[in-house]
Design a protein around this motif. Structure first.
Motif, PDB file in Angstrom:
ATOM      1  N   ALA A   1       0.837  -1.194   0.000  1.00 54.84           N
ATOM      2  CA  ALA A   1       0.000   0.000   0.000  1.00 54.84           C
ATOM      3  C   ALA A   1       0.877   1.250   0.000  1.00 54.84           C
ATOM      4  N   LEU A   2       0.496   2.222  -0.831  1.00 55.33           N
ATOM      5  CA  LEU A   2       1.247   3.469  -0.937  1.00 55.33           C
ATOM      6  C   LEU A   2       0.300   4.659  -0.848  1.00 55.33           C
TER       7      LEU A   2
ATOM      8  N   GLU B   1      -3.341   0.178  -3.304  1.00 52.69           N
ATOM      9  CA  GLU B   1      -2.542  -1.035  -3.446  1.00 52.69           C
ATOM     10  C   GLU B   1      -3.088  -1.870  -4.588  1.00 52.69           C
ATOM     11  N   PRO B   2      -2.222  -2.699  -5.190  1.00 49.67           N
ATOM     12  CA  PRO B   2      -2.676  -3.553  -6.296  1.00 49.67           C
ATOM     13  C   PRO B   2      -3.788  -4.494  -5.846  1.00 49.67           C
ATOM     14  N   THR B   3      -4.739  -4.725  -6.712  1.00 48.88           N
ATOM     15  CA  THR B   3      -5.870  -5.589  -6.364  1.00 48.88           C
ATOM     16  C   THR B   3      -5.517  -7.071  -6.383  1.00 48.88           C
ATOM     17  N   ASP B   4      -4.356  -7.404  -6.923  1.00 51.28           N
ATOM     18  CA  ASP B   4      -4.005  -8.830  -6.986  1.00 51.28           C
ATOM     19  C   ASP B   4      -3.333  -9.334  -5.710  1.00 51.28           C
TER      20      ASP B   4
ATOM     21  N   ILE C   1       4.004   1.653   6.526  1.00 46.46           N
ATOM     22  CA  ILE C   1       2.887   0.726   6.706  1.00 46.46           C
ATOM     23  C   ILE C   1       3.311  -0.625   6.150  1.00 46.46           C
ATOM     24  N   TYR C   2       3.343  -1.613   7.004  1.00 46.27           N
ATOM     25  CA  TYR C   2       3.741  -2.970   6.640  1.00 46.27           C
ATOM     26  C   TYR C   2       2.503  -3.825   6.442  1.00 46.27           C
ATOM     27  N   GLU C   3       2.616  -4.798   5.568  1.00 46.51           N
ATOM     28  CA  GLU C   3       1.515  -5.716   5.356  1.00 46.51           C
ATOM     29  C   GLU C   3       1.693  -6.950   6.224  1.00 46.51           C
TER      30      GLU C   3
END
Length: 154
Positions: free
Chosen positions: A49-50, A97-100, A115-117
């Motif tokens: 996410a950006l 963020e990319p939807t994939d 922000i970390y996933e």
């Protein structure tokens, strides 16, 4: 509608075979292709996410003329096309963020603001949803200090 009526209404210009609106849309799409590709390249490299500022900064390394208005316009287009997902962070605002990416949650470091996933799901919404309610989606945000910042914080 006749050719003359189209000119009078402003939807056609003399000497043109196509409506003006189509020419403008096509020219805009062509003009922004390298900028849109730069924005997509930032997401493909980062895979997270950006926020707008991160997309702009990363994109300007690839296309110097990239500006904030162009980033906003292209992010909206990429969301509309289904290539990006927009969501709202309680502190940082709009994030993309990319939807994939597989379903995941986020950890926000209060020191470096990164922000970390967090892979997977930390919540079983069906177990927590009151009787009669229908859960359609959920977001989980964890806050704290990342490992890198923990080394510098006493």
């Amino acid at each position: 509608m006749s050719y003359i009526e189209s000119i009078a209404l402003g939807t056609m210009s003399p000497g043109r075979e196509r409506p003006i609106t189509n020419d403008i849309r096509i020219n805009t799409m062509k003009r922004n292709t390298s900028q849109r590709e730069a924005i997509k390249a930032v997401f493909e490299k980062e895979r997270r996410a950006l926020c707008i500022e991160e997309v702009l900064s990363g994109g300007q390394h690839l296309v110097k003329s990239l500006n904030q208005a162009t980033v906003y316009r292209n992010l909206k287009l990429l969301v509309d096309e289904g290539w990006l997902k927009k969501w709202h962070h309680p502190i940082r605002g709009s994030m993309y963020e990319p939807t994939d990416l597989a379903h995941h949650h986020h950890f926000h470091c209060r020191i470096c603001e990164h922000i970390y996933e967090i892979e997977g799901c930390l919540l079983d919404p069906s177990a927590k949803t009151p009787a009669g309610f229908l859960t359609e989606a959920h977001d989980v945000f964890l806050y704290g200090v990342c490992p890198t910042c923990r080394k510098t914080v006493p």
